[in-house]
Design an enzyme around this catalytic site. Structure first.
Site, PDB file in Angstrom:
ATOM      1  N   ARG A  50      10.086 -13.625  14.088  1.00 28.39           N
ATOM      2  CA  ARG A  50       8.936 -13.069  13.383  1.00 28.39           C
ATOM      3  C   ARG A  50       8.482 -11.782  14.081  1.00 28.39           C
ATOM      4  O   ARG A  50       8.033 -10.828  13.461  1.00 28.39           O
ATOM      5  CB  ARG A  50       7.773 -14.075  13.343  1.00 28.39           C
ATOM      6  N   TYR A 102       0.609   3.681  -7.736  1.00 28.35           N
ATOM      7  CA  TYR A 102       1.314   2.454  -8.121  1.00 28.35           C
ATOM      8  C   TYR A 102       0.259   1.394  -8.477  1.00 28.35           C
ATOM      9  O   TYR A 102      -0.699   1.204  -7.729  1.00 28.35           O
ATOM     10  CB  TYR A 102       2.201   2.018  -6.953  1.00 28.35           C
ATOM     11  N   ASP A 174       2.679   7.388   0.853  1.00 24.50           N
ATOM     12  CA  ASP A 174       3.673   6.509   0.225  1.00 24.50           C
ATOM     13  C   ASP A 174       4.827   7.399  -0.234  1.00 24.50           C
ATOM     14  O   ASP A 174       4.675   8.206  -1.151  1.00 24.50           O
ATOM     15  CB  ASP A 174       3.015   5.763  -0.948  1.00 24.50           C
ATOM     16  N   LYS A 199      13.153   0.056  -3.481  1.00 22.21           N
ATOM     17  CA  LYS A 199      13.527   1.122  -4.400  1.00 22.21           C
ATOM     18  C   LYS A 199      14.746   1.887  -3.866  1.00 22.21           C
ATOM     19  O   LYS A 199      15.786   1.285  -3.659  1.00 22.21           O
ATOM     20  CB  LYS A 199      12.308   2.011  -4.653  1.00 22.21           C
TER      21      LYS A 199
END
Ligand SMILES: *Cc1c(COP(=O)(O)O)cnc(C)c1O
Length: 389
Positions: A50, A102, A174, A199
């Site tokens: 993790r 977005y 972004d 993406k």
């Protein structure tokens, strides 16, 4: 090599031929959740996945290098990368967010602000007066999405970065729509870059993932510790697939961009199209800034169809290569209707403010032969028009 490697070479050669155990050319994937201690009280480089994992760390380092940053953090999604950036905010802090972004980002920001986690102001970042007034309110964090989703509005990163520096605010960009192959916000003065690696970076529509890269080491270490505590770090197998996709990032996006340019020209000339949003077009309002801050115009574009609801339906159902689906940046071409898909949850009022009309359609141009894509769009648009008459 004495000289620093070019980003294209970094994207291809990351991890290649470095396996000391068997000499594997392609780096192995380390799925183990835990690692042996060398001795009592003596941990190795990795203890628990993790917090750190060889495969995920390789992706983080590669992305940091491609973005010109210091530290990368790989998260389970683009949304968790954005949420990680938002974690620097306290209840009295103000976030300046873009009014057209977005849809998921909009809802996350809105939801956290409603719960009192921070204050937020959505502004049109191309409106200089509105931006100046917003900066006068002393924001702690500014979020920029350029080109924006879905209207492809271009924001001047260097200009906002200098306003942010003066206001002592952090700037997060972004960079999902262009990827580091076409834009490097940290080099333009941003503090954080956010990616949905779902993406272009992975590029094959088979992973949901995200990343955050910082310009500053202390910022990066603090956020990496927080990502580990909240457990938002990405899975090693997803990192392995994303590393594989990343090796072809440059040729993929270059070919997709060439087709997008040809498609933009087709759309501009077609009678079924009212308006095209693509910064690569010379008369697009974002063209000048995009030309100076981007290395290319990318492969995302939107347009307003000159078609009513019935014509729009006929157009979309007539398409054979463009698939009606959310997401973007994969090898396959996709079409989306933001008002009923990606931006549905934003609500009609916020969509109207952002300029997202019901006739807006968004294309993610894939790797199919350019002429096939053009034929597909023009035949389907003709069918849509015929339906209107
Ligand atoms: C898809 C997307 C996100 C969210 O990323 P996920 O990987 O779906 O969580 C954020 N910003 C932009 C611009 C996106 O396109």
């Amino acid at each position: 090599m004495s000289k620093t490697k070019s980003p294209r070479t970094v994207s291809v050669s990351q991890g290649i031929a470095q396996d000391t155990a068997f000499g594997a050319v392609t780096p192995p994937v380390y799925l183990s959740s835990t690692y042996t201690f060398e001795d009592f009280g003596r941990a190795r480089q990795h203890e628990y996945s993790r917090t750190s994992n060889p495969t995920r760390d390789q992706l983080a380092e590669t992305l940091a290098s491609l973005e010109g940053g210091v530290l990368g953090i790989v998260t389970a999604s683009g949304m968790s990368a954005l949420d990680l950036a938002l974690s620097i905010l306290q209840p009295h802090d103000l976030l300046l967010a873009p009014h057209d972004c977005y849809g998921g980002s909009y809802r996350l920001i809105q939801g956290r602000a409603e719960r009192g986690h921070f204050r937020t102001l959505f502004v049109d970042q191309n409106n200089r007066t509105a931006l100046r007034e917003a900066f006068a309110l002393r924001p702690r964090l500014v979020l920029v999405e350029t080109p924006s989703n879905p209207l492809m509005r271009v924001v001047d990163i260097a200009a906002v970065a200098s306003m942010a520096k003066k206001a002592d605010a952090k700037l997060a960009v972004d960079n999902t729509f262009l990827s580091p192959a076409l834009q490097n916000p940290l080099r333009l003065g941003a503090d954080f870059v956010i990616h949905s690696t779902t993406k272009y970076l992975n590029g094959h529509s088979d992973v949901v993932g995200g990343a955050l890269v910082t310009a500053d080491r202390a910022d990066g270490e603090e956020l990496a510790a927080w990502a580990s505590l909240t457990g938002i770090t990405g899975s090693p197998f997803d990192a392995y697939l994303t590393l594989r996709g990343l090796r072809t990032l440059f040729p993929r996006i270059e070919a997709q961009q060439r087709s997008a340019t040809a498609i933009a020209d087709l759309l501009v000339a077609h009678p079924a199209v009212q308006k095209v949003f693509y910064p690569g077009l010379a008369r697009d309002p974002g063209h000048a800034i995009a030309s100076s801050q981007q290395k290319g115009f990318g492969a995302m574009l939107s347009f307003e169809a000159n078609l009513g609801e019935a014509g729009r339906r006929t157009f979309i159902s007539s398409l054979k290569l463009f698939t009606l689906a959310e997401s973007l940046g994969g090898v396959e071409s996709l079409i989306a209707h933001p008002a009923t898909m990606t931006h549905l949850g934003m609500g009609p009022a916020a969509r109207a403010t952002a300029g997202i009309s019901d006739s807006l359609l968004r294309l993610s141009v894939g790797l199919e032969e350019t002429q096939d894509l053009i034929d597909d769009l023009s035949e389907a648009l003709d069918a849509g028009l015929a339906h209107e008459r």
